[in-house]
Design an enzyme around this catalytic site. Structure first.
Site, short mmCIF file in Angstrom:
data_model
loop_
_atom_site.label_atom_id
_atom_site.label_comp_id
_atom_site.label_asym_id
_atom_site.label_seq_id
_atom_site.Cartn_x
_atom_site.Cartn_y
_atom_site.Cartn_z
N GLY A 20 0.99 -1.28 -0.04
CA GLY A 20 0.19 0.00 -0.08
C GLY A 20 0.63 1.19 -0.15
O GLY A 20 0.43 2.35 -0.54
N SER A 90 -1.07 -5.66 5.10
CA SER A 90 -1.40 -6.05 6.29
C SER A 90 -3.08 -6.26 6.57
O SER A 90 -3.50 -5.76 5.61
CB SER A 90 -0.77 -4.85 7.30
OG SER A 90 -1.46 -3.63 7.04
N1 ADE Z 1 -5.38 -3.32 7.68
C1 ADE Z 1 -4.72 -3.77 8.94
N2 ADE Z 1 -5.67 -3.71 9.69
C2 ADE Z 1 -6.85 -3.57 9.16
C3 ADE Z 1 -8.26 -3.23 9.73
N3 ADE Z 1 -8.15 -3.39 11.29
N4 ADE Z 1 -9.11 -3.14 9.07
C4 ADE Z 1 -8.86 -2.92 7.80
N5 ADE Z 1 -7.73 -2.98 6.98
C5 ADE Z 1 -7.02 -3.34 7.81
#
Ligand code: ADE
Length: 234
Positions: A20, A90
């Site tokens: 990202g 992530s």
């Molecule tokens: N990327 C990392 N953690 C996230 C989350 N809790 N919600 C959406 N995208 C994420």
């Protein structure tokens, strides 16, 4: 050149790894690739091309969310001839067995976004990665002695303020984790007949509310990168 990428034709390899964050793209290029050059920097969304074990490979950031990844994936595929797109990112854990830093490989991506339905005459399209890439990833994981969880994830539109009914629904349906891009990437790849994959590390957990420190994120990030690079190299 496209509205969002100022590379020349031929500047991208057929395979692009996509984190990202633009600075993550720079870190990946500088750490893992040889003979690297920056090929695009519109809006500081950086892209690089180099070689991994002698094979051409690019890395370019996709920004946050499905509208953003849709723009970059569309332009890479349709204007730069990219054939394999591997998201490395992530996610927030949903499955109670998942621990922070665990690796996940998406075998499908549910979504609460209307974007995928827009591409599919209003019906529910089953957004999924390419089977050959998935198989290569599973083999690479064995070689590297890694044990990712393979399963369904959810690509959400909202990082903050999601519908409270969504979490129990994800738990009921066995969704492993939530992130914000894979469903759009898989749908675009399917429409234009190219290959996509999404490899993730768990950075936070929606049930336990734990979060990884920046050092922990780096270790798990390195494992995810080795898995993605070996999958791309296969
Ligand atoms: N990327 C990392 N953690 C996230 C989350 N809790 N919600 C959406 N995208 C994420």
């Amino acid at each position: 050149m496209t509205p969002h990428i100022n590379a020349q034709t031929g500047d991208f390899a057929e395979t692009v790894l996509m984190p990202g964050d633009p600075l993550r793209a720079k870190y990946i290029a500088e750490t893992y690739l040889e003979n690297v050059r920056e090929v695009t920097n519109v809006r500081n969304v950086l892209g690089f091309t180099g070689e991994y074990k002698g094979k051409p490979l690019s890395v370019m950031a996709h920004g946050m969310g499905m509208p953003s990844i849709s723009i970059y994936a569309h332009e890479l595929i349709n204007f730069y001839g990219v054939k394999q797109l591997i998201r490395v990112g992530s996610c927030g854990g949903v499955d109670e067995e998942l621990k922070l830093r665990d690796l996940i490989v998406a075998t499908s991506a549910s979504t609460n976004s209307a974007m995928i339905r827009d591409r599919f005459a209003g019906y529910d399209y089953a957004a999924a990665p390419d089977f050959e890439l998935l198989k290569a990833c599973s083999e690479a994981a064995k070689e590297l002695d890694l044990s990712p969880r393979f399963g369904n994830i959810l690509s959400g539109d909202l990082f903050y303020g999601s519908n409270p009914a969504l979490l129990p629904a994800m738990q009921k349906m066995g969704v492993l984790a939530v992130e914000m891009e894979a469903a759009a990437l898989f749908a675009i790849a399917a429409e234009f007949r190219v290959k996509a994959l999404c490899v993730l590390t768990v950075s936070d957990h929606l049930i336990t509310a734990e979060e990884t420190s920046s050092e922990e994120r780096q270790t798990s990030f390195n494992q995810m990168m080795e898995l993605a690079l070996e999958t791309a190299y296969a």
